[in-house]
Design a protein around this motif. Structure first.
Motif, PDB file in Angstrom:
ATOM      1  N   PHE A 180      -3.306  -0.145 -12.636  1.00 36.64           N
ATOM      2  CA  PHE A 180      -2.456  -0.126 -11.446  1.00 36.64           C
ATOM      3  C   PHE A 180      -1.337   0.863 -11.707  1.00 36.64           C
ATOM      4  N   ASP A 181      -1.016   1.677 -10.692  1.00 29.70           N
ATOM      5  CA  ASP A 181      -0.028   2.733 -10.944  1.00 29.70           C
ATOM      6  C   ASP A 181       1.203   2.648 -10.041  1.00 29.70           C
ATOM      7  N   ILE A 190       8.770   2.521  -2.821  1.00 29.09           N
ATOM      8  CA  ILE A 190       8.273   2.670  -4.186  1.00 29.09           C
ATOM      9  C   ILE A 190       9.405   2.492  -5.200  1.00 29.09           C
ATOM     10  N   LEU A 191       9.213   1.568  -6.129  1.00 24.33           N
ATOM     11  CA  LEU A 191      10.114   1.425  -7.264  1.00 24.33           C
ATOM     12  C   LEU A 191       9.648   2.258  -8.446  1.00 24.33           C
ATOM     13  N   ALA A 192       8.337   2.301  -8.652  1.00 22.58           N
ATOM     14  CA  ALA A 192       7.767   3.077  -9.760  1.00 22.58           C
ATOM     15  C   ALA A 192       6.370   3.525  -9.356  1.00 22.58           C
ATOM     16  N   ASP A 193       6.061   4.799  -9.600  1.00 19.55           N
ATOM     17  CA  ASP A 193       4.709   5.291  -9.364  1.00 19.55           C
ATOM     18  C   ASP A 193       4.238   6.047 -10.601  1.00 19.55           C
ATOM     19  N   LYS A 194       2.993   6.496 -10.574  1.00 12.07           N
ATOM     20  CA  LYS A 194       2.376   7.207 -11.696  1.00 12.07           C
ATOM     21  C   LYS A 194       2.461   6.380 -12.976  1.00 12.07           C
ATOM     22  N   MET A 219      -2.401   0.260  -6.225  1.00 14.39           N
ATOM     23  CA  MET A 219      -3.070   1.471  -6.701  1.00 14.39           C
ATOM     24  C   MET A 219      -2.972   2.570  -5.656  1.00 14.39           C
ATOM     25  N   SER A 220      -2.700   3.796  -6.116  1.00 15.82           N
ATOM     26  CA  SER A 220      -2.858   4.951  -5.251  1.00 15.82           C
ATOM     27  C   SER A 220      -4.346   5.268  -5.141  1.00 15.82           C
ATOM     28  N   ASP A 221      -4.706   6.151  -4.220  1.00 17.48           N
ATOM     29  CA  ASP A 221      -6.118   6.437  -3.987  1.00 17.48           C
ATOM     30  C   ASP A 221      -6.817   7.017  -5.213  1.00 17.48           C
ATOM     31  N   CYS A 230       0.845  -1.191   0.000  1.00 13.81           N
ATOM     32  CA  CYS A 230       0.000   0.000   0.000  1.00 13.81           C
ATOM     33  C   CYS A 230       0.881   1.241   0.000  1.00 13.81           C
ATOM     34  N   LYS A 231       0.344   2.338  -0.497  1.00 16.91           N
ATOM     35  CA  LYS A 231       1.045   3.612  -0.451  1.00 16.91           C
ATOM     36  C   LYS A 231       0.475   4.420   0.699  1.00 16.91           C
ATOM     37  N   GLY A 232       1.282   4.650   1.729  1.00 19.23           N
ATOM     38  CA  GLY A 232       0.794   5.340   2.901  1.00 19.23           C
ATOM     39  C   GLY A 232       0.159   4.365   3.878  1.00 19.23           C
ATOM     40  N   ASN A 233      -0.470   4.893   4.888  1.00 17.46           N
ATOM     41  CA  ASN A 233      -1.037   4.060   5.937  1.00 17.46           C
ATOM     42  C   ASN A 233      -2.424   3.528   5.612  1.00 17.46           C
TER      43      ASN A 233
END
Length: 380
Positions: free
Chosen positions: A146-147, A171-175, A130-132, A92-95
């Protein structure tokens, strides 16, 4: 939440040493975590967890064949079926993320996570998420992609051997714009490091990462040359699969839509792979019939798998299994192997496939519909 009885996608398709091969000796499958123990002949089964684990996507044993832990999307569980410390909301990204909450923390997708040895008794756990902002589109059925690609590190010497996540959600890759989770790993030619291959269908490329015990390098991009004059599109339930010797990779990412002709998503692409340079070279593609009239639903692809000797590729559709001779350049050489052996009402639907240490290819079942699965006894 999607639930499956599936075959686990192990750490990779290549086993360079007998000792490393034992890391593949335990699988976890099913809604109630049934363990397949290949340390014995015949294999033994054990239901060791009452936790509904949905789609288990990866697991790992030590070099002696002792089962360590497995991933169920957003949590990790040990060999007793209990949570690994600090693994809650892994991937997950963040809490807090909408995607994990929507999937109840134990939902997951084909090849969503992957476990690799790091050093000592530590392990990388790679995940696609996925980010929010992206999850909002997914939850509202607007668009699915999926980002995020991230990793965590598990130390199995912590907590008296029960393990603990000591590095989380790096994070290895985002966006990104991943249309599916498909990723797989294979041993580097040096016999020590690993190549992690992540599908990036919308960009018509693969992202490769060189995974070392102390660092991860990349991404290195491998663009896929146009293999057809026809339109292609990405398939959500896609897989990447390396041959046992690591010299070839099969991909079920693409389907074909020929203008003026029906959609045929049942396609597999074949690549040669250089384990030293991480270079993928397109070799051929093969098409398997997509039967939309015989069965109650279209006979769409779900699993692909090499034979142990690497000369054949199997494609498992919802209701049928085909065998492809990859030494034959005829793109339509697929041979029908089997289909429903019960009434459609009782048939569980085929799902992912995987070579087991006993030399068989096991075929998962879709939707936790039946307490049994199929296997191919002599896949060579």
């Amino acid at each position: 939440m999607r639930k499956y009885i599936v075959l686990i996608l192990m750490i990779c398709g290549l086993n360079t040493h007998a000792q490393e091969y034992k890391r593949n000796n335990n699988w976890v499958s099913g809604s109630l975590a049934v363990k397949f123990n290949f340390n014995y002949n015949p294999l033994q089964f054990d239901t060791f967890s009452n936790l509904t684990t949905a789609h288990v996507t990866s697991c790992i044993s030590d070099t002696n064949g002792k089962f360590l832990f497995y991933s169920a999307g957003f949590i990790l569980l040990g060999n007793d079926g209990l949570y690994i410390d600090n693994s809650y909301k892994i991937n997950c990204k963040g809490n807090d993320t909408l995607f994990a909450k929507h999937e109840s923390y134990i939902g997951s997708y084909t090849q969503m996570t992957l476990i690799l040895p790091k050093k000592g008794n530590q392990y990388y756990v790679f995940g696609v998420g996925m980010s929010d902002s992206v999850a909002t589109n997914y939850i509202n059925h607007t668009h699915t992609e999926f980002d995020l690609l991230n990793y965590s590190v598990v130390d199995m010497d912590s907590n008296n051997g029960h393990g603990k996540v000591i590095e989380k959600n790096t994070i290895l890759a985002d966006k990104q714009h991943y249309l599916n989770c498909a990723m797989q790993a294979v041993r580097h030619g040096n016999g020590k490091d690993w190549w992690l291959c992540k599908a990036d269908v919308r960009e018509h490329r693969f992202q490769l990462y060189l995974v070392k015990e102390d660092t991860i390098e990349g991404p290195f991009y491998q663009y896929i040359p146009s293999t057809d004059t026809v339109d292609t599109y990405g398939w959500f339930f896609a897989q990447l699969y390396f041959s046992e010797d690591g010299t070839r990779m099969a991909s079920s990412l693409y389907g074909i839509h020929k203008p003026g002709h029906p959609l045929n998503p049942n396609r597999v692409d074949l690549f040669d792979f250089d384990r030293c340079t991480g270079t993928l070279s397109y070799r051929n593609h093969y098409e398997v019939p997509c039967d939309s009239s015989t069965y109650p639903n279209p006979d769409l692809k779900f699993g692909i798998c090499f034979s142990p000797d690497g000369k054949l590729v199997y494609m498992g559709n919802s209701f049928s299994i085909y065998q492809i001779d990859i030494e034959d350049t005829n793109q339509h050489n697929a041979m029908y192997i089997t289909g429903p052996d019960t009434t459609y009402l009782n048939f569980p639907w085929y799902s992912e496939m995987k070579i087991a240490p006993d030399g068989r290819i096991y075929v998962g079942t879709f939707g936790v519909q039946r307490p049994y699965m199929s296997y191919i006894a002599q896949p060579n």
